[in-house]
Scaffold this motif. Structure first.
Motif, PDB file in Angstrom:
ATOM      1  N   THR A  34       0.832  -1.203   0.000  1.00 13.82           N
ATOM      2  CA  THR A  34       0.000   0.000   0.000  1.00 13.82           C
ATOM      3  C   THR A  34       0.869   1.256   0.000  1.00 13.82           C
ATOM      4  O   THR A  34       0.621   2.206  -0.747  1.00 13.82           O
ATOM      5  CB  THR A  34      -0.917   0.013   1.242  1.00 13.82           C
ATOM      6  OG1 THR A  34      -1.617  -1.228   1.277  1.00 13.82           O
ATOM      7  CG2 THR A  34      -1.904   1.154   1.201  1.00 13.82           C
ATOM      8  N   ASN A  38       0.989   4.173  -2.904  1.00 15.15           N
ATOM      9  CA  ASN A  38       0.689   5.580  -2.611  1.00 15.15           C
ATOM     10  C   ASN A  38       1.797   6.527  -3.082  1.00 15.15           C
ATOM     11  O   ASN A  38       1.561   7.701  -3.326  1.00 15.15           O
ATOM     12  CB  ASN A  38       0.468   5.774  -1.109  1.00 15.15           C
ATOM     13  CG  ASN A  38      -0.807   5.100  -0.645  1.00 15.15           C
ATOM     14  OD1 ASN A  38      -1.679   4.784  -1.455  1.00 15.15           O
ATOM     15  ND2 ASN A  38      -0.916   4.854   0.661  1.00 15.15           N
ATOM     16  N   PRO A  41       1.463   7.580  -7.554  1.00 17.47           N
ATOM     17  CA  PRO A  41       0.068   7.734  -7.973  1.00 17.47           C
ATOM     18  C   PRO A  41      -0.075   7.857  -9.494  1.00 17.47           C
ATOM     19  O   PRO A  41      -1.110   7.530 -10.039  1.00 17.47           O
ATOM     20  CB  PRO A  41      -0.378   9.021  -7.278  1.00 17.47           C
ATOM     21  CG  PRO A  41       0.875   9.773  -6.977  1.00 17.47           C
ATOM     22  CD  PRO A  41       1.965   8.771  -6.825  1.00 17.47           C
TER      23      PRO A  41
END
Lengths: 473, 253
Positions: A34, A38, A41
């Motif tokens: 994750t 992030n 993007p």
């Protein structure tokens, strides 16, 4: 199945049966995936950056011998002594010699996977020199008498409770504290003194810049900076492949590495080491050594496809995204480098006799190749190394090539080939299976059937049905 | 790997079907439904009857000479210009990408290269070449899609299956946790590393069941055999099917 392969399967089964390992890795890997996602993007920007990173690494490897010579010359100008080691033994002896010259009793270490490759701590210990790990994760695994289970987060296999228990058991005057921050504080207080007492600091290197003769070292805890500045002698150990041509080459790599690894824009510390303390300077080591280890890398470099293994910048994204690693953890691999990169690197270093089964522990799902910041085609290379492991030409460029070849498996694939290269035989085989209505759950099917229904051949094959339909030609 | 795919400017009048060995023996319905979908679009489907297997099992196991002999047997079955449609992302990728590595330096490399340019995964072909428009006649239901890793990461066609299911007006497409993670099939991996594969498929099914779809569809029968086999082993209510069967079943007036 040979002994190392059998042991590999035993370790896998043990890991799968350990709910703590399963939970710790799953949670950690989910978090790391994750965090990385992030950080990137914009997929277009990510691919552009990966192109840059790959180009820098490929360029460096394309002129590796020249760049290493330039690096050596530049380092010498900067006052850094360069040592070359072909083998792990040679590398250990060089570090020992430096320690002895300074009558060193204690060595403090920043995180270095190459020093793990050398088993340096153990080696120095045999000569009465204490090597203490100063990276928190490394400190924890050293205290536990274990090896790192991950190349960036060595103690990722342990949770806070396990670390609290370890500290309470091993550290004098420390009780059970199940609090990550408090535990960190305990370790910091112990380590702080060790930095100033140490006679020699040993660190790794992320990038060695040929143009300037500087060593780039990134880290989050400050232990790298202290290791390389507080003791009077600093020894940086690294593999010969870590060289890059120019200082500006470092930019894309610095942008890719922490984001791919831990999902950080930049690490807390970015150290650029360009030599020992100069006249008039108040701190820094009096001596800086750079040890360049080969340990099979020249052999890897000789093959244009296998050479891509050396593009690696040790970010760990491949293992963080590997569904196999997430389930068995780092220790099951039994090698210094685990996960997908370990599966392609270790057979080339240790040989297929020892770890030729590693590349087989992959479903070839491609998640590793998809996230590799320097575009190492890991899935392709897993297949290549599977081929080398069963090579029967006697001309494999890989150490121990062919060692995994077994008569039974080779005969099976020969039989498979005979059936599938002959349309008549193939039709006979499929129609027989259809007529029998199924296969007995023996051999490989037994493994399959333990958690799955065994597929049944259809009443009519597609060949038959399309013949009837008039599509066959 | 993410090679550029060239799409024919004109709608082809005929195509070849490479059915794959798994579909041939275990899932012929998926193959027949593929033919039905293509024929409805006015495309003639030719099925060369001497086809067997793309060679991937031996290739991925490191037995490249054996794989090449079997692959060569397939290559000569698809002469001319007609596209070769494959109802499997994995087998399509073998023929489109890995054949190039397998045949590099071989005398028939040019033939292989010419074939590789004409290979399409089924959903990719339906969406990007035929530009199909589906008229959903089925009852409302929830459908989850498992896209095979090779369809996703080697063929780059994960979005095409989604797009097709999204054309079905009465179908709600449901996502699930860790949807892009491998199901644990991996061909011989499932038997060579049975315990790891078992752990992967059971967690995959946990995630699918949590989303409570009526049906799970996919474009690769290897994954479906793995996921569906485990679902039936544990008595799951979810129906597992090749995407061609879902599309045909719901649109066949």
């Amino acid at each position: 199945m040979d002994k190392p392969t059998r042991q590999f399967h035993v370790r896998i089964q043990e890991a799968l049966n350990d709910p703590q390992i399963r939970a710790n890795f799953r949670r950690a890997m989910d978090g790391l995936m994750t965090k990385r996602a992030n950080m990137f993007p914009d997929p277009v920007e990510l691919e552009r950056l990966r192109d840059l990173g790959a180009a820098v690494r490929r360029n460096a490897l394309a002129q590796l011998p020249e760049l290493l010579e330039r690096l050596e010359a530049k380092c010498a100008e900067n006052g850094i002594t360069v040592h070359w080691a072909e083998s792990v033994d040679e590398a250990n002896r060089i570090v020992l010699d430096i320690c002895r010259r300074h009558s060193a009793k204690s060595v403090i270490k920043g995180k270095s996977m190459v020093s793990e490759e050398m088993e340096l701590n153990h080696y120095l210990g045999e000569f009465g020199i204490e090597a203490l790990e100063a990276d928190l994760g490394e400190y924890i695994v050293q205290l536990a008498g274990q090896l790192p289970s991950h190349i960036v987060m060595p103690a990722i296999h342990m949770n806070t409770r396990q670390i609290a228990e370890l500290f309470a058991e091993k550290l004098e005057g420390v009780g059970y504290i199940e609090d990550a921050e408090e535990l960190t504080k305990v370790a910091r207080e112990i380590l702080r003194h060790k930095f100033f007492d140490a006679d020699v600091g040993v660190s790794g290197v992320n990038f060695a810049v040929a143009e300037t003769g500087s060593l780039v070292l990134i880290e989050n805890e400050g232990n790298g900076r202290l290791t390389t500045t507080a003791p009077p002698v600093h020894v940086a150990v690294t593999g010969i492949e870590k060289v890059v041509e120019n200082l500006e080459d470092v930019t894309p790599l610095l942008s890719l590495l922490p984001r791919s690894a831990t999902g950080q824009n930049v690490t807390t510390y970015v150290n650029m080491i360009s030599g020992p303390r100069r006249d008039g300077e108040r701190d820094g080591p009096q001596e800086v050594h750079l040890l360049l280890l080969d340990n099979g890398r020249t052999r890897i470099h000789a093959d244009p496809e296998l050479r891509q293994t050396l593009q690696c910048i040790r970010c760990s994204a491949c293992m963080n995204h590997c569904p196999v690693y997430a389930r068995i953890g780092g220790h099951a691999y039994g090698t210094v480098y685990p996960g997908p990169i370990g599966e392609i690197l270790m057979p080339q270093i240790l040989g297929c006799e020892e770890v030729g089964a590693l590349p087989g522990a992959s479903s070839l799902c491609g998640a590793c190749g998809e996230v590799c910041p320097v575009r190492i085609p890991i899935p392709k290379m897993l297949v290549r190394l599977r081929k080398e492991a069963v090579d029967n030409t006697g001309a494999s460029p890989v150490k121990g090539g062919g060692a995994q070849r077994s008569f039974g498996e080779a005969a099976t694939w020969k039989g498979w080939e005979k059936v599938h290269a002959s349309p008549a035989l193939y039709r006979l085989a499929t129609r027989t299976a259809t007529a029998m209505g199924g296969l007995p759950a023996l051999g490989p099917l037994k493994t399959w059937a333990s958690v799955r229904e065994v597929p049944k051949p259809a009443a009519k094959t597609l060949h038959q049905r399309l013949e009837e339909r008039g599509n066959s030609r | 790997m993410e090679a550029e795919h060239a799409y024919p400017g004109q709608r082809p009048r005929q195509v070849y079907l490479f059915g794959t060995c798994l579909v041939d023996l275990f899932f012929p319905e998926a193959g027949v439904d593929t033919v039905s979908l293509l024929e409805r679009e006015g495309v003639k489907v030719i099925y060369p009857k001497d086809q067997t297997c793309c060679g991937q099992p031996a290739y991925n196991s490191g037995y490249h000479d054996e794989a090449r002999i079997v692959a060569r047997q397939q290559v000569r079955l698809f002469p001319g210009d007609a596209p070769v449609v494959v109802p499997s992302g994995s087998c399509a990728s073998m023929m489109k990408h890995h054949y190039l590595d397998l045949f590099r330096g071989e005398p028939d490399f040019a033939d292989v290269e010419a074939l590789s340019r004409r290979v399409y995964e089924l959903t990719e072909f339906l969406v990007r070449v035929l530009n199909v428009r589906l008229n959903d006649l089925g009852a409302p239901e929830k459908v989850a899609i498992h896209t095979a890793c090779h369809a996703r990461r080697e063929m780059g066609v994960a979005g095409d299956a989604d797009a097709l299911v999204d054309q079905l007006a009465n179908v709600e497409r449901v996502g699930f946790t860790r949807q892009t993670e491998c199901c644990g099939f991996g061909g011989t991996f499932a038997v060579k590393h049975g315990p790891i594969s078992a752990a992967m498929v059971s967690e995959k099914v946990d995630c699918i069941e949590a989303a409570a779809p009526d049906r799970l569809v996919g474009g690769d029968c290897g994954c479906l055999m793995n996921i569906g086999g485990h679902m039936r082993h544990r008595g799951s209510p979810v129906k597992v099917q090749h995407i061609a069967s879902l599309l045909w079943e719901r649109t066949d007036g």
